[in-house]
Write a protein that holds these residues in place. Structure first.
Motif, mmCIF file in Angstrom:
data_model
loop_
_atom_site.group_PDB
_atom_site.id
_atom_site.type_symbol
_atom_site.label_atom_id
_atom_site.label_comp_id
_atom_site.label_asym_id
_atom_site.label_seq_id
_atom_site.Cartn_x
_atom_site.Cartn_y
_atom_site.Cartn_z
ATOM 1 N N TYR A 16 8.475 -12.826 4.403
ATOM 2 C CA TYR A 16 7.517 -12.695 3.308
ATOM 3 C C TYR A 16 6.084 -12.471 3.800
ATOM 4 O O TYR A 16 5.375 -11.605 3.300
ATOM 5 C CB TYR A 16 7.577 -13.940 2.420
ATOM 6 C CG TYR A 16 6.639 -13.902 1.229
ATOM 7 C CD1 TYR A 16 6.729 -12.887 0.285
ATOM 8 C CD2 TYR A 16 5.687 -14.903 1.036
ATOM 9 C CE1 TYR A 16 5.873 -12.852 -0.811
ATOM 10 C CE2 TYR A 16 4.830 -14.881 -0.053
ATOM 11 C CZ TYR A 16 4.934 -13.854 -0.977
ATOM 12 O OH TYR A 16 4.089 -13.814 -2.058
ATOM 13 N N THR A 69 3.809 -8.962 3.100
ATOM 14 C CA THR A 69 2.608 -9.006 2.272
ATOM 15 C C THR A 69 1.339 -8.831 3.102
ATOM 16 O O THR A 69 0.242 -9.161 2.653
ATOM 17 C CB THR A 69 2.531 -10.339 1.506
ATOM 18 O OG1 THR A 69 2.631 -11.429 2.438
ATOM 19 C CG2 THR A 69 3.662 -10.441 0.490
ATOM 20 N N THR A 96 -3.663 -10.342 4.715
ATOM 21 C CA THR A 96 -2.411 -10.734 4.081
ATOM 22 C C THR A 96 -2.661 -11.100 2.630
ATOM 23 O O THR A 96 -3.722 -11.617 2.273
ATOM 24 C CB THR A 96 -1.747 -11.916 4.809
ATOM 25 O OG1 THR A 96 -0.496 -12.214 4.163
ATOM 26 C CG2 THR A 96 -2.634 -13.156 4.784
ATOM 27 N N ARG A 97 -1.689 -10.812 1.806
ATOM 28 C CA ARG A 97 -1.733 -11.187 0.396
ATOM 29 C C ARG A 97 -0.834 -12.373 0.108
ATOM 30 O O ARG A 97 -0.634 -12.739 -1.048
ATOM 31 C CB ARG A 97 -1.317 -9.979 -0.467
ATOM 32 C CG ARG A 97 -2.290 -8.813 -0.369
ATOM 33 C CD ARG A 97 -1.803 -7.578 -1.087
ATOM 34 N NE ARG A 97 -0.595 -7.015 -0.470
ATOM 35 C CZ ARG A 97 -0.616 -6.263 0.649
ATOM 36 N NH1 ARG A 97 -1.759 -5.997 1.258
ATOM 37 N NH2 ARG A 97 0.507 -5.790 1.149
ATOM 38 N N ALA A 98 -0.298 -12.970 1.171
ATOM 39 C CA ALA A 98 0.556 -14.148 1.014
ATOM 40 C C ALA A 98 -0.275 -15.342 0.542
ATOM 41 O O ALA A 98 -1.457 -15.475 0.883
ATOM 42 C CB ALA A 98 1.254 -14.488 2.329
#
Length: 279
Positions: free
Chosen positions: A89, A93, A110-112
Motif C-alpha cells: 500500500y 500510494t 506519499t499519499r498514504a
C-alpha cells in the motif's frame, strides 16, 4: 442486560473526556467469512473491496477522522493477504524513483495515511474474545482502547462515543444500533391486526453495532483463545453493571453476505456513501 449511562454517569478520575489523539484501535480481522464464500475463498472478509479498496481500509479511514492513528489488526484466516496488502500500500500510494544501476529506491511523496499498523497473528481458530485478549496483551495499555470488527461500516461519532464511555465509568461501552428491519411487524388484538408496520428499523430492538470502547481491565473477563467475546465476557460485564450502551441512530451496515457487499458497492457507485466521513 446493558447499563445505559448518560452525561451524569460515573467518570473515572483523571481521565480526559473524549481524548482520541493517542487512543489505539483493535480490529478483528481473522474470521473465515463463510457466508460470503463467493469472495472469501481467496481472501479474508476484511479484504473484500468496496469502491476498489478493502472494507478494512474504509473502517480505518473513518477512525482516522477521529484522530485514531495506531491500529492492531488481529489476523487469522488468510492473514498473509492482509500483510501483503499493507506491504504494497505505501509503495502504491507514493511517487518513487528506482535506480536500476545500484538497486536503490527513493520515495519522493506519499499519499498514504500516517498510520502505525501492527498485524498480529492471533491464530486461525481463535475466537473473538481470544483475539481481543492477545491484542490487549500486546498493547499493554493503561488507557481505554477502541475495538471493532473488520466487516462493518458506519458513521458513528467515535469522539462522542469515547466521551460517553469516560462519563459512564463502566469497563466497556458498546454501540447499540437498529439495523434495517427484515420483516413487517403486526400489532394483534385477538384475531385482528390493529396496526401494521413494514419492516420497522431494528425489528423493534437494539443490537450490538460492533463499535466498542474497552478498558484494559476487560482482559480479566477473557479466559483465552476459545472465549467468544459476545458470550460470557459481555454477559458477565452486563450482569456486573460494567457495560454501557451508546445509541447510534445514523448509518450502520455490516458486510455479512454477498447481497450486503453488493448493497455497499451500489451505494458507493451512486455517490450515497454515508459511512465516508473523510471526504
Amino acid at each position: 442486560m446493558i447499563v445505559t449511562a448518560g452525561p451524569g454517569g460515573r467518570r473515572r478520575e483523571g481521565m480526559p473526556l473524549g481524548s482520541l489523539d493517542q487512543m489505539k484501535a483493535i480490529i478483528l480481522a481473522g474470521g473465515m467469512g463463510t457466508r460470503l464464500s463467493e469472495e472469501t475463498d481467496v481472501r479474508p472478509k476484511p479484504m473484500v473491496e468496496i469502491g476498489g479498496m478493502p472494507i478494512l481500509w474504509h473502517i480505518m479511514k473513518h477512525l482516522g477522522t477521529h484522530g485514531v492513528a495506531e491500529f492492531v489488526v488481529c489476523l487469522g484466516y488468510k492473514g498473509h493477504v492482509i500483510k501483503e496488502w499493507f506491504n504494497d500500500y505505501y509503495l502504491r500510494t507514493s511517487d518513487v524513483t528506482f535506480d536500476m544501476s545500484d538497486g536503490s529506491m527513493q520515495i519522493h511523496r506519499t499519499r498514504a495515511e500516517p498510520w502505525k499498523v501492527t498485524l498480529l497473528e492471533t491464530g486461525q481458530d481463535t475466537m473473538t474474545g481470544g483475539r481481543i485478549k492477545r491484542a490487549l496483551d500486546h498493547l499493554q495499555e493503561t488507557e481505554p482502547v477502541f475495538m471493532t470488527y473488520g466487516d462493518g461500516v458506519a458513521d458513528v461519532d467515535v469522539t462522542a462515543l469515547r466521551a460517553f464511555h469516560d462519563e459512564s465509568g463502566t469497563l466497556a461501552t458498546v454501540t447499540a444500533v437498529q439495523p434495517p428491519g427484515r420483516w413487517g411487524a403486526l400489532d394483534v388484538h385477538g384475531d385482528l391486526v390493529t396496526h401494521f408496520r413494514e419492516k420497522p428499523k431494528g425489528d423493534g430492538t437494539w443490537t450490538n453495532g460492533g463499535f466498542f470502547i474497552l478498558d484494559p481491565k476487560v482482559n480479566e473477563y477473557i479466559e483465552g483463545d476459545p472465549t467468544i467475546w459476545e458470550e460470557t465476557p459481555l454477559r458477565t460485564l452486563a450482569a456486573e453493571g460494567q457495560l454501557s450502551s451508546f445509541r447510534h441512530e445514523g448509518h450502520w451496515q455490516v458486510m455479512d453476505t454477498l447481497k450486503d457487499k453488493m448493497d455497499l458497492q451500489d451505494a458507493w457507485d451512486s455517490g450515497a456513501r454515508p459511512w465516508v466521513t473523510w471526504e
